[in-house]
Design an enzyme around this catalytic site. Structure first.
Site, PDB file in Angstrom:
ATOM      1  N   TYR A 152     -15.724   6.326 -11.471  1.00 56.19           N
ATOM      2  CA  TYR A 152     -14.999   5.455 -10.829  1.00 56.19           C
ATOM      3  C   TYR A 152     -15.144   4.554 -10.421  1.00 56.19           C
ATOM      4  CZ  TYR A 152     -15.484   1.480  -6.501  1.00 56.19           C
ATOM      5  OH  TYR A 152     -14.963   1.009  -5.800  1.00 56.19           O
ATOM      6  N   ASP A 181       0.355  -1.656   0.003  1.00 58.27           N
ATOM      7  CA  ASP A 181       0.368   0.181   0.165  1.00 58.27           C
ATOM      8  C   ASP A 181       0.926   0.944   0.272  1.00 58.27           C
ATOM      9  OD1 ASP A 181      -1.955   1.984   0.428  1.00 58.27           O
ATOM     10  OD2 ASP A 181      -3.028   0.355   1.325  1.00 58.27           O
ATOM     11  N   ASP A 226       4.104   2.352  -3.898  1.00 58.15           N
ATOM     12  CA  ASP A 226       2.723   2.954  -4.986  1.00 58.15           C
ATOM     13  C   ASP A 226       2.530   2.435  -6.446  1.00 58.15           C
ATOM     14  OD1 ASP A 226       1.185   5.380  -5.672  1.00 58.15           O
ATOM     15  OD2 ASP A 226       2.609   6.216  -4.508  1.00 58.15           O
ATOM     16  N   SER A 238     -16.005  -3.258  -9.710  1.00 51.48           N
ATOM     17  CA  SER A 238     -17.233  -2.982  -8.747  1.00 51.48           C
ATOM     18  C   SER A 238     -18.843  -2.947  -9.216  1.00 51.48           C
ATOM     19  CB  SER A 238     -17.041  -0.979  -7.934  1.00 51.48           C
ATOM     20  OG  SER A 238     -17.784  -0.859  -7.717  1.00 51.48           O
TER      21      SER A 238
HETATM   22  C1  15L Z   1     -17.747   0.205  -4.211  1.00 51.11           C
HETATM   23  O1  15L Z   1     -17.378   0.276  -5.104  1.00 51.11           O
HETATM   24  C2  15L Z   1     -16.765   1.057  -2.762  1.00 51.11           C
HETATM   25  O2  15L Z   1     -15.919   1.013  -3.137  1.00 51.11           O
HETATM   26  C3  15L Z   1     -17.476   1.113  -1.039  1.00 51.11           C
HETATM   27  O3  15L Z   1     -16.920   2.073  -0.490  1.00 51.11           O
HETATM   28  C4  15L Z   1     -19.460   1.142  -0.776  1.00 51.11           C
HETATM   29  O4  15L Z   1     -19.550   2.596  -1.409  1.00 51.11           O
HETATM   30  C5  15L Z   1     -19.864   0.454  -2.254  1.00 51.11           C
HETATM   31  O5  15L Z   1     -19.679   0.432  -3.878  1.00 51.11           O
HETATM   32  C6  15L Z   1     -21.511   0.612  -2.338  1.00 51.11           C
HETATM   33  O6  15L Z   1     -21.967   0.520  -3.403  1.00 51.11           O
HETATM   34  O7  15L Z   1     -22.032   0.396  -1.533  1.00 51.11           O
END
Ligand code: 15L
Length: 261
Positions: A133, A31, A48, A108
């Protein structure tokens, strides 16, 4: 025991799964921030994501990588671009240069956050990011496909919902992922033979899900935890109404309107 590099090791998700993972793998932790409470069996290597030399050192000699590193919510373009676009590319490239083929990528739900909650989606449709994001997570998935099919990497992208000990609100009842279910998916990513690039949803056994997780089940995933066990309590505390339909009706919730979170 295989050695696995965990990037983003100082973050919340890594902190939840480290104790479970180190029962099965020798962990190397990286990290840019200090990693909390490393135990003697864990090796810490600062790296990094914009430092190729440090990244190559962190990657060298491991059997697999779990890439949790990068920026984990919405932010300005410069932040997302550096941490999640260039940073993710650097990680994949460092792995290629060091001959590491196995990568589990923490994607995500926000790569597809603009699908409505009324729709059940699988992993074969178009991405529909809800934020810069989310866009960067779609980019990471595409990197997985490129490195899998072009360079022989073996990549699992997990579209993670929300990792926690329990679901914390109404939306999270649909997308909750317990730490031990995440570890099971990570294990599939590190061990399953014959994958190039696969996408699965990172959720537990959630009765209110918006996702068809057939691809994860095909790869052997058997979630152990059920968000419905917490439903009564969660629903009593949260009516799920923000007053903005973009938030309340889309899967990505607040990311669909946020410029920063
Ligand atoms: C994500 O991708 C985030 O990293 C996390 O912090 C949450 O907010 C999550 O999604 C979410 O959708 O609840």
């Amino acid at each position: 025991m295989k050695t696995v590099l965990l990037t983003g090791a100082a973050g919340g998700v890594a902190t939840l799964i480290r104790p479970l993972l180190r029962a099965e793998y020798r962990l190397r932790l990286s990290d840019r921030r200090p990693v909390p409470d490393p135990v003697p069996e864990e090796e810490v290597m600062d790296a990094d994501l914009d430092d190729m030399e440090a990244l190559r050192k962190a990657v060298a000699g491991v059997d697999g990588i779990v890439h949790l590193g990068g920026y984990s919510v919405e932010a300005d373009w410069e932040t997302i671009q550096a941490a999640n676009i260039a940073g993710c590319y650097n990680l994949f490239e460092a792995a290629r240069l060091e001959g590491v083929r196995r990568i589990v990528f923490a994607s995500s739900n926000h790569a597809v956050g603009f699908y409505p909650r009324s729709e059940t989606i699988g992993v074969d449709g178009q991405v529909r990011p809800d934020s810069r994001y989310g866009l960067s997570k779609a980019f990471g998935e595409a990197l997985g496909a490129l490195y899998g099919h072009k360079y022989g990497a073996e990549v699992l992208s997990i579209r993670i919902g929300h990792v926690g000990e329990r679901p914390v609100d109404r939306r999270r009842l649909a997308i909750w992922l317990s730490p031990r279910d995440l570890v099971q998916l990570v294990r599939i990513g590190l061990e399953h033979p014959g994958i190039r690039h696969e996408i699965v949803y990172g959720m537990s056994d959630n009765a209110r899900a918006w996702w068809d997780n057939g691809n994860a089940f095909r790869l052997g995933y058997k979630p152990q935890d059920r968000s419905e066990d917490y439903a009564e309590e969660v629903l009593a505390a949260d009516d799920g109404v923000s007053g903005d339909d973009r938030v309340d009706l889309n899967q990505g919730g607040p990311f669909c309107v946020a410029e920063r979170i």
